[in-house]
Scaffold this active site. Sequence first.
Site, PDB file in Angstrom:
ATOM      1  N   TYR A  61      -1.536  -6.367  -7.120  1.00 41.11           N
ATOM      2  CA  TYR A  61      -2.759  -5.652  -6.743  1.00 41.11           C
ATOM      3  C   TYR A  61      -3.916  -6.650  -6.771  1.00 41.11           C
ATOM      4  O   TYR A  61      -3.742  -7.806  -6.373  1.00 41.11           O
ATOM      5  CB  TYR A  61      -2.960  -4.454  -7.672  1.00 41.11           C
ATOM      6  CG  TYR A  61      -3.907  -3.418  -7.115  1.00 41.11           C
ATOM      7  CD1 TYR A  61      -3.740  -2.909  -5.824  1.00 41.11           C
ATOM      8  CD2 TYR A  61      -4.979  -2.960  -7.866  1.00 41.11           C
ATOM      9  CE1 TYR A  61      -4.613  -1.974  -5.301  1.00 41.11           C
ATOM     10  CE2 TYR A  61      -5.865  -2.011  -7.363  1.00 41.11           C
ATOM     11  CZ  TYR A  61      -5.681  -1.532  -6.073  1.00 41.11           C
ATOM     12  OH  TYR A  61      -6.544  -0.603  -5.557  1.00 41.11           O
TER      13      TYR A  61
ATOM     14  N   LYS B 122      17.613  13.973   3.497  1.00 45.07           N
ATOM     15  CA  LYS B 122      17.755  12.999   4.579  1.00 45.07           C
ATOM     16  C   LYS B 122      17.383  11.600   4.094  1.00 45.07           C
ATOM     17  O   LYS B 122      18.063  10.610   4.381  1.00 45.07           O
ATOM     18  CB  LYS B 122      16.843  13.401   5.738  1.00 45.07           C
ATOM     19  CG  LYS B 122      17.150  12.705   7.040  1.00 45.07           C
ATOM     20  CD  LYS B 122      18.233  13.433   7.788  1.00 45.07           C
ATOM     21  CE  LYS B 122      18.423  12.888   9.169  1.00 45.07           C
ATOM     22  NZ  LYS B 122      19.237  13.767  10.011  1.00 45.07           N
TER      23      LYS B 122
END
Length: 758
Positions: free
Chosen positions: A39, A94
């Site tokens: 970050y 999925k």
Amino acid sequence: MEKSVYQDALWYHKKGRPGKIEVVPTKPHDTQYDLSLAYTPGVAQPCREIQQNEELAYDYTSKGNLVAVISNGTAVLGLGDIGPLAGKPVMEGKGMLFKIFADVDVFDIEVNEKDPDRLIEVIKAIAPTFGGINLEDIKAPECFEIETRLKEELDIPVFHDDQHGTAIISGAGLLNALELNGKAIDSIRVVINGAGAAAISCAKLYLGLGVKKENLVMLDSKGVLNEKRTDLNSAKQEFVTNEAYSTLKEAMVGADVFLGLSVGNVVSGDMVKSMAKDPIVFAMANPTPEISYEEATAARPDLIMATGRSDYPNQINNVLGFPFIFRGALDVRARVINEDMKIAAVKALADLTKKYVPELVTKAYNMENIVFGKEYIIPKPLDPRLITTVAPAVARAAMESGVAARPITDWEAYERELGARLGLENKLVMTICNKAKKAPKRVVFADANNLKMLKAARFVVDQGIAKPILLGNRKLIESIQKENRLELSDIPIIDIFHDISERRRMRLAEVLYEKRKRKGMTQEEAVEKMYNYDYFGCVMVETGEADAFISGFSRKYADTIRPALHVIGTKEDFHHIAGMYILLTQKGPLFLADTTVNSDPDPQVIADTTVLVANEVKRFKIEPRIAVLSYSNFGAFKGKGSPVRAKEAVRILHENYPDLLVDGEMQANYALNGALRNRKFPFCRLGDQDANVLICPNLSSGNILYKVLQELGTAKAIGPILLGMKKPIHVLQMESSVREIVNLVAIAVVDAQEAVEE
């Protein structure tokens, strides 16, 4: 039963962390410095680079392996329009399938929007995040427009799996079914019951495969799509027939193929009986097919049938397609998934079905053997070869059709990369097999009266690993071959009881007699031994009629080793043999000895075993880092027993093999944790490196260790590898799997190659 399944499903989704997927970091994050790279402030630099060149997002972010599974919940399974949030469990499922079958990362996105124009705008707005978009559970006819426009307006693959997945998988099944019944695709008549997204996509793909449009009849809930109908949308109008059929019953008379994508129990046995010779029925309504498997097969014994269910043969399951289609498309950065790529997937699936099915697949389905035929026209979903078969086919088609931005140049490396994504094969196994393929050798299989051995023989021939010679009862082998439809005509079989002339038997017996005549063996006994598979096979290797020998599948280890010692003998420098296993762990290969031979070795035998193992490890292009194990560290134990023997073995090794990276005695945790060992024992020759070779102080500890690790699933074992023989002789574990047999055959071939080079 169904009630139980539903309750179990609720518990499955709720237990522990709710749902089925989570986000997992892919970079180190243990220190403040790691976080400063992940970050602020470090992350600013890749941001600047991508601002200058958006293509670099594929290098610095997860975009290239990230797919969005997007739905508005308007056509969820058979539940209909239940809304986006209610459809979320399906979208998470999925995503789970994408990950476990093809290592594709997924965010599932449920959008509360039914208007096609607004939904398209939402998807376009979020598209920069992803490398591809999988549309899911969006009702027809809107789904056609949504997919078409997104494909035109985006530069990443967009794929509506409800349409194309079913079409691709059933298309592969259709090609194979037609091959089995000998019909040409351009002459068959096809009836499709259902006119939704999947049915229309199937019809389009079948036309692309060669079905004539005039031979295709489609029906919706109101009947045949014919010229009399005035209620048809544009998608349905494309499949209006000129035939005079009005009902499904009429249309099925004389039909070659019935494809059901509608509702259950709309087809009767009499309707199937009215079809043409050798009919094909794909009844894919789920969970209740258009006609049950039992009723359809009872009506027509010549039938080839598929359903959408896993409890009957030939399940048309979309998981055979979408993970691997996206895998191939992402890996070449395809702009679209076009018709060429879909057809490539169809043909890859069809071709895979006709190849040898690995044992791990048959075990997964609790079957003895799986071969191409009426009950196997499409691959099984748990077949690990799908990723290395379908994805390359799709990637290649993308390149050839001009839609790939990053072409693949090394296809062998790409297939290895695909296998590594799922951990299908350790790099070492692939290295061994690839080396074997460069110069396959003649390997005698002494236990050929067994299906697993025959399947392994077929596999190593097909893969170019070895040239097997089968020893066994010819009639029994031919019976097993016929029953399981194995092709063995190109593999020599020797029935030592019926195929061997007296002259040849005497010649081979003389070789054994000369070796054993001063050790109590008579000439008559030597001749008798030539009716023993192990003695016969070993003599073949000794005389140069073969290069290596594999046995032990059905006999005790000691009973198999004895003939090898009598015929081949040990290397002069060592005068004894040892057994080694390779354990394939998450940290890499670990070599373990002695695991099979020496029950209570003295220091010299431990030292010799260490050298034998080190030499074998070096053959695999790995530098051995060896720890001699015990329950004591570096002389801490002052009594008698294994620590003292291990310590003395290390002294012998340091004195006679100063360049060998070996030390001990040490406990196993110090052997495998180099950093810990270096803090406690900085004088150790291994430094801070983890050991990759473990020498156990006796057979008991070595055998227990590898079997515990293997049974716990901590490591996959290859072996036992027999060390110290003059020529390549290897002894299987009793009842080894086909994969274990193949791995040991590959090692035997590599050993034979090394013997030639020496």
